[in-house]
Scaffold this active site. Structure first.
Site, PDB file in Angstrom:
ATOM      1  N   HIS A 126      -3.324  -5.777   1.127  1.00 14.41           N
ATOM      2  CA  HIS A 126      -2.617  -5.976   2.394  1.00 14.41           C
ATOM      3  C   HIS A 126      -2.527  -7.448   2.790  1.00 14.41           C
ATOM      4  O   HIS A 126      -3.433  -7.956   3.471  1.00 14.41           O
ATOM      5  CB  HIS A 126      -3.349  -5.221   3.507  1.00 14.41           C
ATOM      6  CG  HIS A 126      -3.233  -3.745   3.442  1.00 14.41           C
ATOM      7  ND1 HIS A 126      -2.259  -3.038   4.126  1.00 14.41           N
ATOM      8  CD2 HIS A 126      -3.973  -2.820   2.774  1.00 14.41           C
ATOM      9  CE1 HIS A 126      -2.412  -1.744   3.900  1.00 14.41           C
ATOM     10  NE2 HIS A 126      -3.430  -1.582   3.069  1.00 14.41           N
ATOM     11  N   GLU A 170      -0.703  -8.751   5.027  1.00 15.34           N
ATOM     12  CA  GLU A 170      -0.538  -8.855   6.488  1.00 15.34           C
ATOM     13  C   GLU A 170      -1.886  -8.854   7.208  1.00 15.34           C
ATOM     14  O   GLU A 170      -1.960  -9.218   8.388  1.00 15.34           O
ATOM     15  CB  GLU A 170       0.361  -7.728   7.012  1.00 15.34           C
ATOM     16  CG  GLU A 170      -0.281  -6.363   7.148  1.00 15.34           C
ATOM     17  CD  GLU A 170      -0.416  -5.602   5.841  1.00 15.34           C
ATOM     18  OE1 GLU A 170      -0.846  -4.428   5.889  1.00 15.34           O
ATOM     19  OE2 GLU A 170      -0.082  -6.162   4.773  1.00 15.34           O
ATOM     20  N   CYS A 209       0.842  -1.191   0.000  1.00 12.03           N
ATOM     21  CA  CYS A 209       0.000   0.000   0.000  1.00 12.03           C
ATOM     22  C   CYS A 209       0.886   1.253   0.000  1.00 12.03           C
ATOM     23  O   CYS A 209       1.543   1.524  -0.995  1.00 12.03           O
ATOM     24  CB  CYS A 209      -0.973  -0.041   1.180  1.00 12.03           C
ATOM     25  SG  CYS A 209      -2.418   1.024   0.960  1.00 12.03           S
TER      26      CYS A 209
END
Length: 230
Positions: free
Chosen positions: A195, A197, A86
């Site tokens: 994302h 994560e 990002c």
């Protein structure tokens, strides 16, 4: 294997990134402040999402001048593993570590929801654990995730297999060629808008992002002659 999570003023996904490393591969991981001038102790550098320096001027435009960036460039040149997610992707493009630019979403709206991605390149350090064509579900959260490059650069990305992920189905931001993530020619530097994560456990709605952290650990272990992890 030692991971560094770079923290800029305005980063807000640094905790998510650190916890993802701990939960998926259990390797040593540190927060590293943007003023750091030595990353030699680390094998992988993770540049997380957020709003570095408040996104003033342009996303990533100020962060590219942070002292730590010269160390990230050096690490990339040495073949160490670098992932920008990002805002981290935006920073890597601004710093010239990856081609292209991230501009305002075509809708001019902030988009925050899960998306389907197609894995296009499994030869990178961060995607070797996937199969080509795999569909994975990863959340996005961005207002300026529209990947843009000129025709010459796009042709080069396609020819060199540097397109790592494409949006499958709905393109949420208008990115050229449905691009969601790319890599450098060597495959050790990857940038992406979604994302991973935030997709490391079914409790979060998807565990599809965990493969990226396991992949880079396997890449490091293969480089160092150690057994891979599953």
């Amino acid at each position: 294997m030692k991971f560094a999570v770079i923290v800029f003023p305005g980063s807000n996904c640094d905790i998510d990134m650190l916890k993802a490393v701990e939960d998926t591969v259990g390797q040593p991981v540190d927060y590293v402040w943007h003023t750091a001038t030595d990353l030699s102790a680390y094998d992988a550098i993770l540049v997380p999402g957020g709003f570095s320096y408040g996104d003033y001027l342009r996303c990533g435009a100020i962060a590219q001048f942070a002292p730590v960036m010269s160390e990230i460039r050096k690490a990339a040149e040495q073949g160490k593993f670098v992932l920008g997610v990002c805002n981290g992707f935006q920073i890597l493009t601004e710093a010239g570590l990856l081609p292209g630019a991230l501009i305002r979403n075509k809708s001019l709206k902030f988009r925050c929801h899960p998306v389907d991605l197609r894995v296009e390149n499994t030869k990178t350090a961060f995607t070797n654990g996937y199969e080509h064509g795999d569909l994975i579900r990863i959340p996005i959260a961005h207002g300026e995730g529209n990947f843009y490059c000129d025709d010459e650069t796009l042709a080069k990305l396609q020819a060199n297999e540097q397109i790592v992920f494409r949006y499958a189905g709905d393109n949420p931001n208008g990115s050229v060629d449905d691009i969601a993530g790319i890599c450098n020619e060597e495959g050790n530097v990857v940038g992406m808008m979604p994302h991973p994560e935030r997709a490391v456990s079914e409790l979060l709605g998807s565990a599809d992002g965990a493969g990226m952290f396991k992949s880079v650990l396997n890449a490091w272990r293969e480089r160092n002659g150690a057994a891979s992890v599953r």
